[in-house]
Design an enzyme around this catalytic site. Sequence first.
Site, mmCIF file in Angstrom:
data_model
loop_
_atom_site.group_PDB
_atom_site.id
_atom_site.type_symbol
_atom_site.label_atom_id
_atom_site.label_comp_id
_atom_site.label_asym_id
_atom_site.label_seq_id
_atom_site.Cartn_x
_atom_site.Cartn_y
_atom_site.Cartn_z
ATOM 1 N N THR A 125 0.999 -1.480 0.002
ATOM 2 C CA THR A 125 -0.067 -0.065 -0.025
ATOM 3 C C THR A 125 0.962 1.432 0.153
ATOM 4 O O THR A 125 1.867 1.133 0.682
ATOM 5 C CB THR A 125 -1.023 0.128 1.349
ATOM 6 O OG1 THR A 125 -1.400 1.387 1.425
ATOM 7 C CG2 THR A 125 -0.118 -0.383 2.699
ATOM 8 N N ASP A 126 0.176 2.464 -0.425
ATOM 9 C CA ASP A 126 0.981 3.605 -0.451
ATOM 10 C C ASP A 126 1.124 3.896 1.040
ATOM 11 O O ASP A 126 2.229 5.091 1.212
ATOM 12 C CB ASP A 126 0.342 4.754 -1.425
ATOM 13 C CG ASP A 126 -1.102 5.112 -1.121
ATOM 14 O OD1 ASP A 126 -1.754 4.366 -0.017
ATOM 15 O OD2 ASP A 126 -1.645 5.795 -1.452
ATOM 16 N N GLU A 127 0.329 3.735 1.978
ATOM 17 C CA GLU A 127 0.450 3.951 3.224
ATOM 18 C C GLU A 127 1.560 3.728 4.054
ATOM 19 O O GLU A 127 2.165 4.355 5.020
ATOM 20 C CB GLU A 127 -0.890 3.376 4.078
ATOM 21 C CG GLU A 127 -2.147 3.791 3.428
ATOM 22 C CD GLU A 127 -3.283 3.508 4.356
ATOM 23 O OE1 GLU A 127 -3.295 3.381 5.634
ATOM 24 O OE2 GLU A 127 -4.482 3.370 3.548
ATOM 25 N N TYR A 153 -1.779 -0.258 11.185
ATOM 26 C CA TYR A 153 -1.673 -1.166 9.924
ATOM 27 C C TYR A 153 -0.744 -0.797 8.925
ATOM 28 O O TYR A 153 -0.082 -1.788 8.342
ATOM 29 C CB TYR A 153 -3.377 -0.420 9.166
ATOM 30 C CG TYR A 153 -3.195 -0.929 7.666
ATOM 31 C CD1 TYR A 153 -3.427 -2.220 7.365
ATOM 32 C CD2 TYR A 153 -3.168 0.074 6.931
ATOM 33 C CE1 TYR A 153 -3.388 -2.316 5.949
ATOM 34 C CE2 TYR A 153 -3.382 -0.081 5.371
ATOM 35 C CZ TYR A 153 -3.302 -1.515 4.894
ATOM 36 O OH TYR A 153 -3.362 -1.449 3.539
ATOM 37 N N LYS A 157 2.184 -3.423 7.421
ATOM 38 C CA LYS A 157 2.279 -3.746 5.906
ATOM 39 C C LYS A 157 3.774 -3.129 5.808
ATOM 40 O O LYS A 157 4.435 -3.923 4.627
ATOM 41 C CB LYS A 157 1.451 -2.835 4.971
ATOM 42 C CG LYS A 157 -0.039 -3.216 5.056
ATOM 43 C CD LYS A 157 -0.075 -4.342 4.659
ATOM 44 C CE LYS A 157 -0.151 -4.583 3.221
ATOM 45 N NZ LYS A 157 -0.602 -5.886 2.446
HETATM 46 P P1 NAD Z 1 -10.309 -7.069 2.594
HETATM 47 O O1 NAD Z 1 -10.042 -6.571 4.094
HETATM 48 O O2 NAD Z 1 -11.382 -6.536 1.864
HETATM 49 O O3 NAD Z 1 -9.873 -8.370 2.231
HETATM 50 C C1 NAD Z 1 -8.929 -9.211 2.923
HETATM 51 C C2 NAD Z 1 -8.915 -10.591 2.978
HETATM 52 O O4 NAD Z 1 -7.991 -11.403 3.496
HETATM 53 C C3 NAD Z 1 -10.179 -11.156 3.447
HETATM 54 O O5 NAD Z 1 -10.972 -12.176 2.447
HETATM 55 C C4 NAD Z 1 -9.801 -11.744 4.533
HETATM 56 O O6 NAD Z 1 -10.686 -13.023 4.859
HETATM 57 C C5 NAD Z 1 -8.579 -12.565 4.206
HETATM 58 N N1 NAD Z 1 -7.656 -12.669 5.461
HETATM 59 C C6 NAD Z 1 -7.385 -11.836 6.482
HETATM 60 N N2 NAD Z 1 -6.568 -12.589 7.336
HETATM 61 C C7 NAD Z 1 -6.058 -13.816 6.517
HETATM 62 C C8 NAD Z 1 -5.491 -14.711 7.136
HETATM 63 N N3 NAD Z 1 -4.761 -14.741 8.187
HETATM 64 N N4 NAD Z 1 -5.190 -15.871 6.121
HETATM 65 C C9 NAD Z 1 -5.989 -15.895 5.174
HETATM 66 N N5 NAD Z 1 -6.584 -14.893 4.818
HETATM 67 C C10 NAD Z 1 -6.989 -13.961 5.560
HETATM 68 O O7 NAD Z 1 -8.894 -6.287 1.943
HETATM 69 P P2 NAD Z 1 -8.590 -5.359 0.582
HETATM 70 O O8 NAD Z 1 -9.286 -3.976 0.691
HETATM 71 O O9 NAD Z 1 -9.209 -6.342 -0.456
HETATM 72 O O10 NAD Z 1 -6.906 -5.409 0.507
HETATM 73 C C11 NAD Z 1 -6.160 -6.502 -0.041
HETATM 74 C C12 NAD Z 1 -4.850 -6.309 -0.037
HETATM 75 O O11 NAD Z 1 -4.486 -4.939 -0.751
HETATM 76 C C13 NAD Z 1 -4.380 -5.896 1.325
HETATM 77 O O12 NAD Z 1 -3.024 -6.400 1.460
HETATM 78 C C14 NAD Z 1 -4.012 -4.282 1.709
HETATM 79 O O13 NAD Z 1 -3.224 -4.064 2.408
HETATM 80 C C15 NAD Z 1 -3.893 -4.157 0.221
HETATM 81 N N6 NAD Z 1 -4.200 -2.745 -0.156
HETATM 82 C C16 NAD Z 1 -5.466 -2.298 0.047
HETATM 83 C C17 NAD Z 1 -5.932 -1.157 -0.611
HETATM 84 C C18 NAD Z 1 -7.416 -0.633 -0.624
HETATM 85 O O14 NAD Z 1 -7.831 0.384 -0.750
HETATM 86 N N7 NAD Z 1 -8.428 -1.527 -0.066
HETATM 87 C C19 NAD Z 1 -5.081 -0.158 -1.204
HETATM 88 C C20 NAD Z 1 -3.739 -0.634 -1.558
HETATM 89 C C21 NAD Z 1 -3.389 -1.737 -0.761
HETATM 90 P P1 TYD Z 2 -10.635 4.241 4.719
HETATM 91 O O1 TYD Z 2 -11.629 3.989 3.522
HETATM 92 O O2 TYD Z 2 -10.688 3.964 5.875
HETATM 93 O O3 TYD Z 2 -9.081 4.199 3.888
HETATM 94 P P2 TYD Z 2 -7.568 4.496 4.379
HETATM 95 O O4 TYD Z 2 -7.820 5.209 5.798
HETATM 96 O O5 TYD Z 2 -6.863 3.254 4.239
HETATM 97 O O6 TYD Z 2 -7.079 5.587 3.461
HETATM 98 O O7 TYD Z 2 -10.745 5.888 4.827
HETATM 99 C C1 TYD Z 2 -10.238 6.902 3.481
HETATM 100 C C2 TYD Z 2 -10.725 8.311 4.316
HETATM 101 O O8 TYD Z 2 -11.875 8.559 4.736
HETATM 102 C C3 TYD Z 2 -9.520 8.387 5.352
HETATM 103 O O9 TYD Z 2 -9.003 9.877 5.220
HETATM 104 C C4 TYD Z 2 -10.490 8.349 6.521
HETATM 105 C C5 TYD Z 2 -11.994 8.974 6.219
HETATM 106 N N1 TYD Z 2 -12.981 8.492 6.895
HETATM 107 C C6 TYD Z 2 -14.133 9.105 7.240
HETATM 108 O O10 TYD Z 2 -13.892 10.525 7.271
HETATM 109 N N2 TYD Z 2 -15.198 8.747 7.825
HETATM 110 C C7 TYD Z 2 -15.149 7.246 7.773
HETATM 111 O O11 TYD Z 2 -16.306 6.774 8.494
HETATM 112 C C8 TYD Z 2 -14.301 6.316 7.135
HETATM 113 C C9 TYD Z 2 -14.435 4.850 7.421
HETATM 114 C C10 TYD Z 2 -13.188 6.879 6.830
#
Ligand code: NAD
Ligand code: TYD
Length: 339
Positions: A125-127, A153, A157
Amino acid sequence: MNILVTGGAGFIGSNFIFYMLDRHPDYRIVCLDKLTYAGNLSTLAPVMQNPSFRFVKADICDREAVYALFEEERFDVVVNFAAESHVDRSIENPSIFLQTNIIGTSVLMDACRKYGIGRFHQVSTDEVYGDLPLDRPDLFFTEETPIHTSSPYSSSKAGADLLVQAYHRTYKLPITISRCSNNYGPYQFPEKLIPLMIANCLADKPLPVYGQGLNVRDWLYVEDHCKAIDLVIHKGREGEVYNIGGHNEMCNIDIVKLICHELGKPESLITYVTDRKGHDMRYAIDPTKIHNELGWLPETKFENGIKEAIRWYLDNRPWWEEIVSGEYQNYYERMYGKR
Ligand code: NAD
Ligand code: TYD
C-alpha cells in the site's frame, strides 16, 4: 500457470480472481482465505463451479496448512492479498495486524522457498510512505520515498515489505512488491469510506466525516489495480517495487458530497466526528515507473468509476445488507457510537 491468490474472498483479491479467470482462461487459480469478518465466500459464488478455480479455507499463518497446499499444488506464482486492512481496526487492536500481515507473509514466503516459486508478489500500500502535507501539492510518493508509517496497519504492511525485500536479498526469492493507492469499486467491505457512505446514505443515516474532511486520498478503480498486478507478475522486474496510482486526488468531504448528490440525499446527513488518531493528511502516488516500464495507465476515470461503484451497491443490496445487519453493527456502535 498455477497461481495462488491469498485473501481472494476480500475486496481486491476477489476482483483480481474475476479479472484473471477472464483474462487468462488457461490459468488455474487457487484462492486461500481464512474468511475473517472481511472475507465473504458468497462473493466468489460466480466462479465456484469454474474448473480452473479452487477455494481453500485456511489461515496464511498456519504453516502446516500452507505447506500442505504448496506440496499438493506446486504454484508458479503467489499473489498475497491476505491482510487485515482497516486502519481504524488497527488503532483499536494492533496485534492481529502484526500476526496476519507480517507473520503470515513470512509463512507464505517460507513455503515458496521450500517448494520453489516463479514469483512471489506482495500486494502492499502507499500508506507505507506515511503522508504528505496539504500545502505541498508538488510532492508525490516515488518508489524511493522512505518508509515512514503512521498507523499500526501501515506499520505492519511496511514490516511485511521489508521482510519480502530481505527474502529477496538473503534467499534470492523472486519477489515483486506493488504499492497502490486507495481502491474503490464492487465488493468493498462497508467499513471503508465509499461503501460506508453509500450504505448510510441509502438508510438516511448520518455520514460520519472524520475531522474536517480535508484529508486527501488518491482513488483508483479496483480493476485498474488488478490490471497493474497482472502486468507486474508477468513483466515486472524481480526484486522491484512498483507504485500504482492514478493521479486522482480527492478530499474526503468532496467524495461524501458527491455520493449524496448521486443518490439524491441531502448534505445535511453529513456529520463531522472526532478525527482518527494519527490521521494521515494526504496520499499521492507518482506512477511514472510502472507507466514507463510496463506501459500501465489507469483506464477508468473517477467520474465514471464512482457512478459504476454506486450502481453496483444499488444493484447488489443483498451482498452488503447481509454484512451490515450482522456483527458489523457491534463494530459500528464501538467505532461511531460515542464519537
Ligand atoms: P479486505 O479486508 O477486503 O480483504 C482481506 C481478505 O484477506 C479477506 O478475504 C480476509 O478473509 C483475508 N484474510 C485476512 N486474514 C487472513 C489470514 N490470516 N489468512 C488468510 N486470509 C486472510 O482487503 P482489501 O481491501 O481487498 O485489500 C487487499 C490487500 O490490498 C491488502 O493486503 C491491503 O493491504 C492491500 N491494499 C488495499 C488497498 C485498498 O484501498 N483497499 C489499497 C492498497 C493496498
Ligand atoms: P478508509 O476508507 O478507511 O481508507 P484509508 O484510511 O486506508 O485511506 O478511509 C479513507 C478516508 O476517509 C480516510 O481519510 C478516513 C476517512 N473516513 C471518514 O472520514 N469517515 C469514515 O467513516 C471512514 C471509514 C473513513
